[in-house]
Design an enzyme around this catalytic site. Structure first.
Site, PDB file in Angstrom:
ATOM      1  N   CYS A 136       0.836  -1.203   0.000  1.00  0.00           N
ATOM      2  CA  CYS A 136       0.000   0.000   0.000  1.00  0.00           C
ATOM      3  C   CYS A 136       0.866   1.246   0.000  1.00  0.00           C
ATOM      4  O   CYS A 136       1.371   1.667   1.049  1.00  0.00           O
ATOM      5  CB  CYS A 136      -0.932   0.004   1.208  1.00  0.00           C
ATOM      6  SG  CYS A 136      -2.023   1.444   1.277  1.00  0.00           S
ATOM      7  N   CYS A 139      -0.518   4.078   2.106  1.00  0.00           N
ATOM      8  CA  CYS A 139      -0.343   3.883   3.546  1.00  0.00           C
ATOM      9  C   CYS A 139       1.091   4.165   3.978  1.00  0.00           C
ATOM     10  O   CYS A 139       1.328   4.821   5.000  1.00  0.00           O
ATOM     11  CB  CYS A 139      -0.691   2.452   3.937  1.00  0.00           C
ATOM     12  SG  CYS A 139      -2.290   1.862   3.357  1.00  0.00           S
ATOM     13  N   ASP A 140       2.062   3.671   3.222  1.00  0.00           N
ATOM     14  CA  ASP A 140       3.450   3.663   3.687  1.00  0.00           C
ATOM     15  C   ASP A 140       4.407   4.542   2.893  1.00  0.00           C
ATOM     16  O   ASP A 140       5.579   4.661   3.263  1.00  0.00           O
ATOM     17  CB  ASP A 140       3.973   2.217   3.668  1.00  0.00           C
ATOM     18  CG  ASP A 140       3.132   1.292   4.533  1.00  0.00           C
ATOM     19  OD1 ASP A 140       2.646   1.763   5.584  1.00  0.00           O
ATOM     20  OD2 ASP A 140       2.963   0.119   4.177  1.00  0.00           O
TER      21      ASP A 140
END
Length: 313
Positions: A136, A139-140
């Site tokens: 992701c 997300c990261d």
């Protein structure tokens, strides 16, 4: 079998499941939540979460899910560490069968079983998961500001991830197995316009390396040809963008699913094709796949279930 059907059964224990439990508990539905094989969902494999509201300094993924679990318990959710192995939505109340053979009857069911990211199957992927390997970018990606990263995939999702990372990272490599991109022409044009994205065609990942964290990928270009070339690519982040698989095998033939296997809901509600059955989180979301969005849909599912039960009275 329970003598009295439970008002609300929740299958799955990620952000969507726990949030649904919190709201259902506060609505006095006395929900029973079945945690399944992975209590806490995908976030239990994430080291740091910085984009979930309420944590200004960030929070460890498993810790955050522990907080949600504690909150659900605080309001009276009956959490059971069992796996639902079969469902029967043709009868009312609905029947849920656990892997131990126990049958539970429920007036409403909220499905929050999530989706699983697809991986290449390399042993090193699990070794560096959360330590350089991610599925992701949204997300990261923040953790790789000014660094070198690689994205695996050739479709629209992979291109979107690469473009997103190009605004954060110093250099982005898109590893494409085929000699062409499957992405739309618009997406391909955007990719070629990005000055810090390099596309590696006809290339596959053979392995990853690094001491304690990811330091690079071992690649093979033009495999099994006269021009085969093996080399190491130093990178700090390795992002998989080859798709997700919704955890819906249990519901095949029992609920309407789309072509990818995601549960079809009557948006903006969480109602499925069976009245009284609702779906929340990644299991019904092929687009966003974010914890905050999953939590929001868990709230909506609990409210939908409560309204459904009120209409039955």
């Amino acid at each position: 079998m329970n003598e009295k059907p439970i008002s609300c059964a929740i299958i799955g224990a990620g952000p969507a499941g726990y949030t649904a439990a919190i709201y259902a508990s506060r609505a006095n539905l006395s929900p029973v939540l079945f945690e399944g094989m992975q209590p806490g969902g995908q976030l239990t494999t994430t080291t740091e979460v910085e984009n979930f509201p309420g944590y200004p300094q960030g929070v460890n993924g498993p810790e955050m899910m522990g907080h949600l679990r504690e909150q659900a318990l605080r309001f009276g959710t009956d959490i059971r560490t069992k796996v639902i192995a079969d469902v029967d939505f043709n009868t009312r109340p609905f029947k849920l069968t656990t892997d131990s053979g126990e049958v539970v009857e429920a007036l409403t069911v909220i499905i929050a079983t999530g989706a699983s990211a697809r991986y290449l199957g390399l042993p090193d992927e699990q070794k560096y998961l959360g330590m350089g390997v991610s599925a992701c970018a949204t997300c990261d990606g923040f953790f790789y500001r000014g660094r070198r990263v690689a994205v695996v995939g050739g479709g629209d999702t992979a291109c979107e991830e690469a473009l997103y990372l190009s605004t954060i990272a110093k250099e982005v490599f898109l590893i494409v197995r085929k000699p062409y991109l499957r992405a739309s022409k618009v997406m391909q044009n955007r990719l070629t316009e990005a000055p810090n994205i390099t596309i590696l065609y006809n290339t596959v990942t053979e392995g990853l390396y690094g001491e304690e964290v990811l330091e690079g990928a071992r690649l093979v270009e033009n495999a099994a040809t006269d021009t085969e070339r093996r080399y190491e690519l130093p990178i700090d982040g390795f992002f998989l963008a080859i798709g997700h698989t919704p955890n819906t095998t249990l519901f095949e033939g029992k609920l309407a699913l789309d072509e990818q296997g995601y549960i079809v809901v009557n948006s903006p509600s969480t109602r499925t094709s069976v009245p009284g059955v609702f779906a929340a989180g990644d299991v019904a979301d092929p687009f966003y796949r974010q914890a905050i969005n999953a939590a929001g849909s868990g709230c909506r599912a609990a409210l939908d279930a409560d309204r459904f039960l009120q209409e039955l009275r």
